[in-house]
Design an enzyme around this catalytic site. Sequence first.
Site, short mmCIF file in Angstrom:
data_model
loop_
_atom_site.label_atom_id
_atom_site.label_comp_id
_atom_site.label_asym_id
_atom_site.label_seq_id
_atom_site.Cartn_x
_atom_site.Cartn_y
_atom_site.Cartn_z
N LYS A 1 51.40 43.36 41.24
CA LYS A 1 49.96 43.51 41.01
C LYS A 1 49.55 44.97 41.18
CE LYS A 1 46.95 43.49 44.16
NZ LYS A 1 46.02 43.24 45.30
N ARG B 1 47.52 49.82 38.54
CA ARG B 1 47.57 51.28 38.43
C ARG B 1 47.99 51.69 37.02
NH1 ARG B 1 48.04 50.07 43.60
NH2 ARG B 1 47.51 51.56 45.25
N ASP C 1 43.62 39.03 38.90
CA ASP C 1 43.35 40.44 39.16
C ASP C 1 43.57 41.29 37.92
OD1 ASP C 1 42.75 39.83 41.79
OD2 ASP C 1 43.96 41.47 42.61
N ASN D 1 37.25 38.82 42.48
CA ASN D 1 37.47 39.22 43.87
C ASN D 1 38.62 40.21 43.95
OD1 ASN D 1 37.01 39.29 46.62
ND2 ASN D 1 38.17 37.44 47.07
N ARG E 1 32.75 42.93 50.76
CA ARG E 1 33.88 43.84 50.95
C ARG E 1 33.40 45.29 50.82
NH1 ARG E 1 39.04 41.69 47.64
NH2 ARG E 1 40.04 43.27 48.96
N SER F 1 43.19 51.93 51.62
CA SER F 1 43.84 53.05 50.94
C SER F 1 43.46 53.08 49.47
CB SER F 1 45.36 52.94 51.08
OG SER F 1 45.85 51.78 50.42
N SER G 1 47.85 51.74 55.24
CA SER G 1 48.66 51.33 54.08
C SER G 1 49.21 52.52 53.31
CB SER G 1 47.83 50.43 53.15
OG SER G 1 47.32 49.31 53.84
N ASP H 1 49.93 43.39 53.78
CA ASP H 1 49.90 42.19 52.94
C ASP H 1 50.99 41.20 53.32
OD1 ASP H 1 47.65 42.73 51.48
OD2 ASP H 1 48.70 43.54 49.74
N LYS I 1 39.70 41.88 53.71
CA LYS I 1 40.39 41.50 52.48
C LYS I 1 39.70 40.30 51.83
CE LYS I 1 44.08 44.33 52.51
NZ LYS I 1 44.65 45.05 51.35
N GLU I 2 40.47 39.53 51.04
CA GLU I 2 39.90 38.38 50.33
C GLU I 2 39.18 37.43 51.28
OE1 GLU I 2 43.03 39.88 47.52
OE2 GLU I 2 42.66 39.87 49.66
N ARG J 1 41.28 37.88 57.32
CA ARG J 1 42.63 37.34 57.40
C ARG J 1 43.12 37.10 58.82
NH1 ARG J 1 45.78 40.32 52.30
NH2 ARG J 1 45.05 38.80 50.75
N HIS K 1 44.79 33.95 48.15
CA HIS K 1 46.11 33.64 47.61
C HIS K 1 47.21 33.75 48.65
CE1 HIS K 1 46.85 38.15 46.70
NE2 HIS K 1 45.69 38.05 47.33
N ARG K 2 47.12 34.73 49.54
CA ARG K 2 48.20 34.95 50.51
C ARG K 2 48.22 33.87 51.60
NH1 ARG K 2 50.70 38.72 48.30
NH2 ARG K 2 49.66 40.53 47.36
N LYS L 1 45.16 34.43 41.67
CA LYS L 1 44.71 35.81 41.83
C LYS L 1 45.84 36.80 41.55
CE LYS L 1 41.97 38.74 44.88
NZ LYS L 1 42.71 40.00 44.72
#
Length: 427
Positions: free
Chosen positions: A24, A29, A51, A95, A125, A170, A197, A313, A340-341, A344, A386-387, A412
């Site tokens: 991702k 990028r 994403d 998101n 966020r 970051s 990060s 992550d 984050k989403e 966490r 998602h994580r 995501k």
Amino acid sequence: MTDQLEIRPLNRAVNAEILVPGSKSITNRALLLAALADGPSTLENALFSEDSHWFAECLRRMGIAVDADENAATMTIHGRGGTFPTQHADLFVGNSGTTARFMTAAATLGHGDYHFDGVERMHQRPIDNLLRALRGLGAKFTADGERFPLTVHADGLRGGETELDATDSSQYLSALMQVAPYAQQDVIINIVGAVVSKPYIDITLAMMAQFGIVTDNSFYRKYSIKAGQRYCAQRYVIEPDASNATYFFAAAAITGGRVRVPHLSEKSLQGDAHFVDVLEQMGCTVTRAADYIEVQGPTQLDGIDIDLNAMSDTAQTLAAIAPFARNPVTIRGIEHIRHKETERIKAIVMELEKLGVKVEEFTDGVKIYPSAVKPTSAGVDTYNDHRMAMAFSVIGLVVPGIKINDPGCTAKTFPDYFVRFEKLYSE
């Protein structure tokens, strides 16, 4: 996908080779760098997920043609040399933090008004420090409370010198650096506060170099980018997503089995490829080859006390296997994942406690204790993260009755995660 998915216990050690889709972080990028280049670039092994969908859609709405072939996992971006043909656009980022931060910075290069919005969580966020830094380079915004939704009032980016506090993410720094070559003047970014990060900053610097841009980095504290440089359109092959590979490596670790992920190597641009170093410290055997990484789990994992700031992550992955170690697992340096989403750290604590695991929460991390008995069965809430869904699914390989609520949230970054997860049972 159903609203709830029960994970079947495996009852044996895994023995599998799992292909993982493209990164991702690298896909998003590459989308931006290709859009800023002059001419067509083709991205191979590109990630097709929510994403990357929102990122590509934002580019299209700003006048950049993006041809996508999901079956071939390729995207061709017709770059316009740092210009955006559309002068007015409504842009929705879902998101996606990378889309929100990168495209907000990129829009300052345009000429017109670009309105950004996202899901409700995106309204919470942070993005304020990025807006301040961009204002220091001449950008103009309308943003109530310095959060989404916001409007970029663009007339090109002046450039110059600015300060950036990237404590929250970051991605702020990556956003600034990627658009800086197209400013009217040289750009100098002075970093204030802590830097989180760092490996993601390294990804940005490495990819900018691959696309032809030279930067001057002084120990993550000061960045100088000469104006007038231009990205080079090209064919670009995207690595497998190292963050998403961690769930399969964790499956090997928790079952005492073997998992190999092809096309991922220790030379990866992604810092999260080093999660296998953490597993190695916990007793796993890791094989690092030119075109794969393989993890063999031990009879029982050892505990660890580790700072995961550089690869935050992976915190949920480590938290999911922590109760099965012979002694406590302490995860530090991850305060920024509260933004984050979902929040966490609290999500980790709440869901592990629901499974009967003892957890201590502190400002920048957690301490997770071994379970005297197996964690209990429960429905795991995923908080549209998602994580959470992917990490906690691994527990279900060894604990009966683990049900993942809203499994579709993996779309995501990994839409067919549970299809590939199923291969752990068949190979």
